[in-house]
Design an enzyme around this catalytic site. Sequence first.
Site: not given
Lengths: 274, 274
Positions: B147-149
């Site tokens: 998820v995300c970076t």
Amino acid sequence: MNRREFHKTLGAVLAASAFPGKALAANDTQATSAPASAGTVAATNAASQIAMLVHPAFVTLDLIGPHQFFTSLGNVNVHLVWKTRDLVSSSNGVVIQPTTTLKDCPKDLDVLFVPGGLEGGTALMNDAEVIDFLHDRGQRAKFVTSVCTGSLLLGAAGLLQGYRAASHWTVLDLLPLFGAEPVAERIVEDRNRISGGGVTAGIDFGLKVAGRLRGEQHAKMLQLMLEYDPQPPFQAGSPKNAGPELTQKVRDFRAPAVAAARQAALVAQKRLQG
Amino acid sequence: MNRREFHKTLGAVLAASAFPGKALAANDTQATSAPASAGTVAATNAASQIAMLVHPAFVTLDLIGPHQFFTSLGNVNVHLVWKTRDLVSSSNGVVIQPTTTLKDCPKDLDVLFVPGGLEGGTALMNDAEVIDFLHDRGQRAKFVTSVCTGSLLLGAAGLLQGYRAASHWTVLDLLPLFGAEPVAERIVEDRNRISGGGVTAGIDFGLKVAGRLRGEQHAKMLQLMLEYDPQPPFQAGSPKNAGPELTQKVRDFRAPAVAAARQAALVAQKRLQG
């Protein structure tokens, strides 16, 4: 706020969210989780004081959804509060460390927050130490708030008498025991009480409270930073969407925990009326 | 699954989510966060093994959104993995305890998961211990996810070469450094890689992965239990919705952290090519 103020706030917010210690030194704001002395009275430009209860078997996402927004506000102290600073285990096994105790928590709060966790909360509905804490801080807090079954604890502390409130859909009908009016909505605001529905409602709730504390433009900035553009792959997040069969199964299974909560709520009701 | 199996699963799921220890004894499934011996090979009816990296300065909600779904699957061991079991502090000051170490983590996983946290992740893009762990487990895991970076760390471990992937909107353009194709979508699936966008995308991602692991009906049950019926009070959760001015402000502010991530990614790129 003007453009310069907005950018300054943006800086503090984004930095605080990403890497508190480093950022806050650069932006001359206070650490998001730095301890504050008890009894601090919030004044203009003073850091906002937010206390979030973390009790055994709290539901992790109930806490962390709003916490992610609260700690991104800039110029804020967010306290995770329990009886001691010993590690606390959530209902699904996340072991976290409280940042302060009920006793040491600032007395004048911008936000008092209670997460859900039905079994954990039921065990506290008539716990004098917790109920006294909530009642005391709740009387002076600018906002008295909850997500999910946390509203039952607010009710047990006598903080919802005559107020409209939300809760997890399985326990909404317990709210009248505390003199509250149950409302089957995602976020319910009634004067300075703001309550969210079950678990994931804490994201919507966190964004709403961010708007109340810092204004809509600031809240939108946080929404973009946290990329809150929900696109659920399924549509079964409410009894209406999930349909009667699935709803009844969940309700049946939760019946024993709800019955135990009702018993504790009845005791609390007598206590509040006595 | 038939009605009886569904109800049995429902029981395990709801109970596990609410109060693991108690519930699992009653339902004869394994504890959601009980340690599993290293090298366990998942077999039919064996508990699913899910490993979630928790590194210093991870973004709390990136982890906890999916974690709430994963721990509610029933018959699952969810591991919070770091170099040691010492307490780890997230980017916004939540101090949590890993449940196992990189070394002791089961070798054959159903799901390998990496949360975001740009500064924290950048510091690990060329950390041999972490990269070796991700590369090793990622080669055999049924699903390799982020998820995300967190997708940048998967990329730095050589796990996204030739795959489509999501990330936080501010760093999507770094993915090609790892041979990945950036996709500006909430959830991106490409063969056994599943990646989510920024932070709150982890809720949609968690629900999607629940469906992949247990089927749509089971996932919908979790969605109802966690009341995932999002109703954001504002509409600014994507660059498109937030508009160019707000988007540019956030992008400008994050520029130093993104530049640092790019430098680390360039080093990783050389390492992967060499």
